[in-house]
Design a protein around this motif. Structure first.
Motif, PDB file in Angstrom:
ATOM      1  N   VAL A  56       0.791  -1.318  -0.052  1.00 53.12           N
ATOM      2  CA  VAL A  56       0.033   0.120   0.317  1.00 53.12           C
ATOM      3  C   VAL A  56       0.834   1.086   0.011  1.00 53.12           C
ATOM      4  N   LYS A  57       2.235   1.013   0.008  1.00 53.60           N
ATOM      5  CA  LYS A  57       3.076   2.285   0.315  1.00 53.60           C
ATOM      6  C   LYS A  57       2.772   3.217  -0.856  1.00 53.60           C
ATOM      7  N   GLU A  58       2.963   2.637  -2.331  1.00 51.38           N
ATOM      8  CA  GLU A  58       2.860   3.392  -3.403  1.00 51.38           C
ATOM      9  C   GLU A  58       1.637   4.265  -3.443  1.00 51.38           C
ATOM     10  N   VAL A  59       0.486   3.750  -3.323  1.00 50.25           N
ATOM     11  CA  VAL A  59      -0.895   4.481  -3.275  1.00 50.25           C
ATOM     12  C   VAL A  59      -0.746   5.645  -1.782  1.00 50.25           C
ATOM     13  N   ALA A  60      -0.334   5.088  -0.928  1.00 50.27           N
ATOM     14  CA  ALA A  60      -0.238   6.006   0.276  1.00 50.27           C
ATOM     15  C   ALA A  60       0.539   7.127   0.176  1.00 50.27           C
ATOM     16  N   GLU A  61       1.653   7.180  -0.722  1.00 51.18           N
ATOM     17  CA  GLU A  61       2.496   8.218  -1.023  1.00 51.18           C
ATOM     18  C   GLU A  61       1.751   9.062  -2.126  1.00 51.18           C
ATOM     19  N   LYS A  62       0.749   8.940  -2.631  1.00 56.91           N
ATOM     20  CA  LYS A  62      -0.030   9.667  -3.566  1.00 56.91           C
ATOM     21  C   LYS A  62      -0.846  10.496  -3.118  1.00 56.91           C
ATOM     22  N   GLY A  63      -0.848  10.873  -1.932  1.00 59.77           N
ATOM     23  CA  GLY A  63      -1.613  11.913  -0.983  1.00 59.77           C
ATOM     24  C   GLY A  63      -2.993  11.460  -0.889  1.00 59.77           C
ATOM     25  N   VAL A  64      -3.352  10.332  -0.705  1.00 64.63           N
ATOM     26  CA  VAL A  64      -4.842   9.751  -0.578  1.00 64.63           C
ATOM     27  C   VAL A  64      -5.291  10.189   0.775  1.00 64.63           C
ATOM     28  N   GLN A  65      -6.447  10.585   0.941  1.00 61.73           N
ATOM     29  CA  GLN A  65      -7.158  10.818   2.377  1.00 61.73           C
ATOM     30  C   GLN A  65      -7.685   9.579   3.089  1.00 61.73           C
ATOM     31  N   THR A  66      -8.041   8.681   2.138  1.00 60.56           N
ATOM     32  CA  THR A  66      -8.769   7.446   2.532  1.00 60.56           C
ATOM     33  C   THR A  66      -8.169   6.239   1.573  1.00 60.56           C
ATOM     34  N   LEU A  67      -8.184   4.952   2.113  1.00 57.30           N
ATOM     35  CA  LEU A  67      -7.752   3.835   1.314  1.00 57.30           C
ATOM     36  C   LEU A  67      -8.789   2.668   1.654  1.00 57.30           C
ATOM     37  N   VAL A  68      -9.309   2.318   0.371  1.00 56.88           N
ATOM     38  CA  VAL A  68     -10.351   1.190   0.494  1.00 56.88           C
ATOM     39  C   VAL A  68      -9.454   0.078   0.147  1.00 56.88           C
ATOM     40  N   ILE A  69      -9.422  -1.077   0.868  1.00 55.95           N
ATOM     41  CA  ILE A  69      -8.875  -2.354   0.675  1.00 55.95           C
ATOM     42  C   ILE A  69      -9.847  -3.750   0.485  1.00 55.95           C
ATOM     43  N   GLY A  70     -10.013  -3.908  -0.734  1.00 55.36           N
ATOM     44  CA  GLY A  70     -10.782  -5.155  -1.055  1.00 55.36           C
ATOM     45  C   GLY A  70     -10.233  -6.418  -0.670  1.00 55.36           C
ATOM     46  N   ARG A  71     -10.999  -7.175   0.177  1.00 52.70           N
ATOM     47  CA  ARG A  71     -10.481  -8.489   0.540  1.00 52.70           C
ATOM     48  C   ARG A  71     -10.770  -9.809  -0.479  1.00 52.70           C
ATOM     49  N   GLY A  72     -11.137  -9.539  -1.517  1.00 57.41           N
ATOM     50  CA  GLY A  72     -11.653 -10.535  -2.446  1.00 57.41           C
ATOM     51  C   GLY A  72     -12.932 -10.954  -2.626  1.00 57.41           C
ATOM     52  N   MET A  73     -13.569 -11.278  -3.241  1.00 61.65           N
ATOM     53  CA  MET A  73     -14.868 -11.764  -3.709  1.00 61.65           C
ATOM     54  C   MET A  73     -15.320 -12.742  -2.321  1.00 61.65           C
ATOM     55  N   SER A  74     -14.621 -13.657  -1.893  1.00 65.02           N
ATOM     56  CA  SER A  74     -14.679 -14.408  -0.967  1.00 65.02           C
ATOM     57  C   SER A  74     -14.150 -14.195   0.525  1.00 65.02           C
ATOM     58  N   GLU A  75     -13.415 -12.897   0.459  1.00 68.81           N
ATOM     59  CA  GLU A  75     -12.577 -12.514   1.498  1.00 68.81           C
ATOM     60  C   GLU A  75     -11.693 -13.330   2.066  1.00 68.81           C
ATOM     61  N   ALA A  76     -10.869 -14.019   0.997  1.00 64.56           N
ATOM     62  CA  ALA A  76      -9.877 -14.923   1.443  1.00 64.56           C
ATOM     63  C   ALA A  76      -8.312 -13.954   1.732  1.00 64.56           C
ATOM     64  N   LEU A  77      -8.376 -12.723   1.251  1.00 67.13           N
ATOM     65  CA  LEU A  77      -7.255 -11.975   1.407  1.00 67.13           C
ATOM     66  C   LEU A  77      -7.175 -11.397   2.713  1.00 67.13           C
ATOM     67  N   LYS A  78      -6.245 -11.427   3.482  1.00 61.20           N
ATOM     68  CA  LYS A  78      -6.220 -11.020   4.978  1.00 61.20           C
ATOM     69  C   LYS A  78      -5.421  -9.607   4.661  1.00 61.20           C
ATOM     70  N   VAL A  79      -5.934  -8.807   5.990  1.00 62.41           N
ATOM     71  CA  VAL A  79      -5.152  -7.405   5.747  1.00 62.41           C
ATOM     72  C   VAL A  79      -4.884  -7.228   7.334  1.00 62.41           C
ATOM     73  N   PRO A  80      -3.513  -7.756   7.796  1.00 63.58           N
ATOM     74  CA  PRO A  80      -3.101  -7.608   9.012  1.00 63.58           C
ATOM     75  C   PRO A  80      -2.959  -6.276   9.769  1.00 63.58           C
ATOM     76  N   PRO A  81      -3.115  -6.416  11.006  1.00 66.10           N
ATOM     77  CA  PRO A  81      -3.087  -4.919  12.048  1.00 66.10           C
ATOM     78  C   PRO A  81      -2.247  -4.031  11.451  1.00 66.10           C
ATOM     79  N   SER A  82      -0.917  -4.587  11.103  1.00 63.67           N
ATOM     80  CA  SER A  82       0.435  -3.710  10.800  1.00 63.67           C
ATOM     81  C   SER A  82       0.182  -2.948   9.830  1.00 63.67           C
ATOM     82  N   THR A  83      -0.527  -3.387   8.652  1.00 64.00           N
ATOM     83  CA  THR A  83      -0.966  -2.609   7.287  1.00 64.00           C
ATOM     84  C   THR A  83      -1.876  -1.357   7.857  1.00 64.00           C
TER      85      THR A  83
END
Length: 116
Positions: A56-83
């Protein structure tokens, strides 16, 4: 003038189209004024542990206010607290949702002029 965040034009299993791009993405990163394919091999991303700060570093550096992260259609993709913590430390509002819900949320925020 600041570039607007492009809307997600369409979504189906394994396919995503972004306004202003002729490409069909499997996974993509979107930011104000652009988008590109997100190749998980770049950072060694896997469903678990999931989306890393390096992803997410690349997008964070583009000056976004909000970042929406999709976890996949079946929510198989995890997003750890560190991110999430990495983004919040930079003052970015983070929303983690199932992909169809993430697209709806993203498009609604983009329509309000939020930098995503």
């Amino acid at each position: 003038m600041l570039m607007a965040s492009p809307k997600i034009a369409s979504l189906s299993w394994g396919q995503m189209k972004v306004q202003g791009s002729t490409l069909t993405y499997k996974d993509c990163k979107v930011w104000p004024g652009g988008s590109r394919a997100w190749d998980w091999r770049e950072t060694g991303t896997e469903h678990s542990p999931g989306v890393q700060p390096a992803d997410v570093k690349e997008v964070a550096e583009k000056g976004v206010q909000t970042l929406v992260i999709g976890r996949g259609m079946s929510e198989a993709l995890k997003v750890p607290p560190s991110t999430v913590e990495y983004l919040e430390k930079q003052g970015i509002d983070v929303r983690v949702l199932q992909t169809e819900q993430a697209v709806k949320e993203y498009n609604a925020l983009a329509a309000r002029g939020i930098r995503l």
